[in-house]
Design an enzyme around this catalytic site. Sequence first.
Site, PDB file in Angstrom:
ATOM      1  N   LYS A 113       1.282  -1.406  -0.149  1.00  0.00           N
ATOM      2  CA  LYS A 113       0.064  -0.202   0.095  1.00  0.00           C
ATOM      3  C   LYS A 113       1.031   1.262  -0.586  1.00  0.00           C
ATOM      4  O   LYS A 113       0.225   2.123  -0.976  1.00  0.00           O
ATOM      5  CB  LYS A 113      -1.074   0.261   1.204  1.00  0.00           C
ATOM      6  CG  LYS A 113      -2.146  -0.658   1.167  1.00  0.00           C
ATOM      7  CD  LYS A 113      -2.714  -1.381   2.433  1.00  0.00           C
ATOM      8  CE  LYS A 113      -3.651  -2.136   1.825  1.00  0.00           C
ATOM      9  NZ  LYS A 113      -3.955  -2.210   3.701  1.00  0.00           N
ATOM     10  N   ALA A 149      -0.536   0.928   6.078  1.00  0.00           N
ATOM     11  CA  ALA A 149      -0.937   0.118   6.932  1.00  0.00           C
ATOM     12  C   ALA A 149      -2.079  -0.644   6.900  1.00  0.00           C
ATOM     13  O   ALA A 149      -2.572  -0.469   5.739  1.00  0.00           O
ATOM     14  CB  ALA A 149      -1.813   1.237   7.951  1.00  0.00           C
ATOM     15  N   ASP A 150      -2.071  -1.518   6.657  1.00  0.00           N
ATOM     16  CA  ASP A 150      -2.878  -3.255   7.151  1.00  0.00           C
ATOM     17  C   ASP A 150      -2.984  -3.651   8.661  1.00  0.00           C
ATOM     18  O   ASP A 150      -2.194  -3.219   9.694  1.00  0.00           O
ATOM     19  CB  ASP A 150      -2.329  -4.668   6.237  1.00  0.00           C
ATOM     20  CG  ASP A 150      -3.613  -4.748   5.986  1.00  0.00           C
ATOM     21  OD1 ASP A 150      -4.353  -4.599   5.212  1.00  0.00           O
ATOM     22  OD2 ASP A 150      -3.234  -6.281   6.431  1.00  0.00           O
ATOM     23  N   THR A 151      -4.141  -4.451   9.141  1.00  0.00           N
ATOM     24  CA  THR A 151      -4.312  -4.975   9.850  1.00  0.00           C
ATOM     25  C   THR A 151      -4.966  -5.999   9.413  1.00  0.00           C
ATOM     26  O   THR A 151      -6.205  -6.444   9.070  1.00  0.00           O
ATOM     27  CB  THR A 151      -5.931  -3.938  10.162  1.00  0.00           C
ATOM     28  OG1 THR A 151      -4.858  -2.299  10.658  1.00  0.00           O
ATOM     29  CG2 THR A 151      -5.534  -4.575  12.147  1.00  0.00           C
TER      30      THR A 151
END
Length: 828
Positions: free
Chosen positions: A51, A78-80
């Site tokens: 990203k 960011a990623d979750t």
Amino acid sequence: MKLYLASGSPRRAQILRDAHIPFEPVNAPVDESPRVGEPAIERVLRLAHAKAEAGAEAVRRAGNAAITAHAPALVIGADTEVVLDGDVLGKPASDDDAQNQVRRETLTSGVTEAEPSPDGKLYAFGLRGDIWTIAMEKPKGAAGKPAEIARRLTDWEGEDSDFLWSADGKKLYYRSDRDFVTRVFELDVETGASRQLWSRSQDADQLHLSPDGKVLAFWVGGPDAGLMAITLATGEVRRLFAMPDRSRNWQEGGDFSWSPDLQWLAVCIREVNGPWNIWVAPAAGGQPVNVTRLNAWHGMPRWTPDGKYLLFQSDRDGNGLYVLPLKEEPARAVDTDLKYEKPKEKVLVEIDFQDIQRRIRKVVNQNPQADLTVSSEGLILFVSEGDIWSVSYDGKETKRLTTGGSVSSLRVSVDGKRLFFMRNGELWTMKLEGNNPQEKVTFTADWDRDVRAERKAAFTQFWRSYHRGFYDSNFHGRDWEAIRKRYEPLLDAVETREEFATLLQMMVGELEASHSEVSPAAGGNPSPVTPHLGFTFDYSYEGPGIKVAKVPQGAPGSYPQTRIREGEYVLAINGQDVTLDENLWRLINDKQEREFEFLVNSRPSKDGARVVKYRVLSSGEWSDLIYRNRIERLRKYTDEKSGRKIGYVHISGMGFSNQVRFEREVYEQVVGKQAMIIDVRFNGGGNIADTLIDWLERTQYGYYRPRDWQPYPWPSGAMELPLVVLMNERSFSNAEMFPYSVRAKKLGTLVGWQTPGYVIATWSLDLVDGTGARMPQLGVYRKDGSNMENNGEAPDIAVWMSPDDWVNERDPQLDKAIEVLMSQLEKR
């Protein structure tokens, strides 16, 4: 520097806005499809990088003129992923899905209570606050799989519990705390429909069904409290006993049971002065009789099916199983063989109350700890040491039927040939034949956990528990009902465990009561553990390295082999340069119980520095070290300033270990002394004040003197010396009761500062969602009627210790205590 956020997450954008950080969102689409076998942590790192790169490419394509070599841009990617018990839950498919707090769980254990049906075909059990049933026996093979699925009978997110089967096995009676009151319900097992049997505003507790299944009895609190009975056929309600009852010195009621002929009730009752005795009264109403009559514990009264004996557990002559013959026996138990004869006709229970308590005898020393019962075959059964035990009718044969412990909810079948019980949250049966074979009753329960509904139930449970159990029915002058109505709407905004605990803490905080803390349910990431390096820091020094301020005696740096001196510099820890900033904590956190390597020098340079190695301290070890050094300093100071005439003892808490330490220290310090100082400052409380007062008010009325010995006091431990108690604003709870008791008994002088008034007795309160709480249930009042809660004890002589005194190790309160006692000694 311009900031770009390569994420469509509203939450991430809100975090930046809340921090007042300007940014510009940028569209950064990437393929988020999972890869086979890819761990969650690797996936979020891969997607976050992807990203960020996609976002940077989008910014470059846009040709933003504001980005130059002197004003570069920063792109955040960011990623979750949410992982629960090793399972990746995935990302929400929509905004609605993101707010969904309902989760399906499949449960095969975790049972909290269990009751077999009268015919032994169904097991009713409690699981996650609801009532379920499962068949005892299931078909073999594929046909048995559907029978494994437990049937859920109730779905209130709070507590549906304390259930009993009706005599015909068609209904269940249970308690539920819905609607902010614990009421009694009747459940039709076939249809699942429930109806209220007890709808009054008083909480119901301890459901018992009469042997013929016609009467349901239970205790209620509040106005008109007592033992209530409902005739199930008509719904008629009558009160069997009032509780408390001043006329009989009754304080509260406990376990109870009907005689086999339904004519008598045996009830455990706690009297005002403390003992639990068993009282027997006509079930239809009449004068109750205390049949145990001893200041001891008596519990679990159980009638034998033949109507000849009343069994119970007691510590009246040591813990064990006791029996009360209801009529005078023809001979002593040792002079006859008692044999159980199963009744063939209706039993008529006759009781001779004349000197009845003198007929009590101990059956066995094995102590029934739960579920005492007598089978229809006359076999006595109970849980002890976590296992099932049996005792023969005559008490001559005792057997342990299970091993391994963790047994509870022991029940016996109507024919006396099978046992039903729980072990480690699972359901079990046992046949009373041969080698007593056991079999697990398996189940699969599909349970939908609705977090919001569960919190609503926990809110209800919390408010209701305080409504009934808080020690002051006036709620410190607050309107508890109105407080609930103000806080309940805020539940809709609660998103986390911590927020829910905070909401409850704010609500109960309106009562201004101590000992009422609320803690979040377990979960989330554990907090870091910071070990202590064994020295304090000079915060005026900015680096390089850390300048050592103090190395207390007993710390690793105070020993020759691991010496670190005050004023020296620690330049590196475990090979990494250090200064007093947040990176220091990142370096040492979660490395407790390890050996650290310190690079130390007398000047802030690595040239000529030496290496010192030792195992660092825990925070508890450091606190204990500082405490012991401080107390030893005050003890020596008292000796020096009084010419060794005054002894000094500090009590850090009011628990049993503190009592043992006090006894050992005070009787050592008193030797050769003419006066004593007992210091309860910085004492968190407990429950030993009464014992300490008993010791302190002991007076000598004689002495012992063996040949060639010096005489010593009779009774031992009598001091009778001038006494000062030191107290302050950090003397809490029982450490406030102690100085008040010293004043009330005229045992000494109180010096220091007024205590905070945190004096109350509290019990734990575990809520259905896992939130922990405490609830004050016992107030403490002075003899003049004044409440010690929010009304701390004032000293006879007020002396303030300032923060400057503390930092510079001055103690004006101790100085005043020594002055007072020296003045008293001069006048003797």
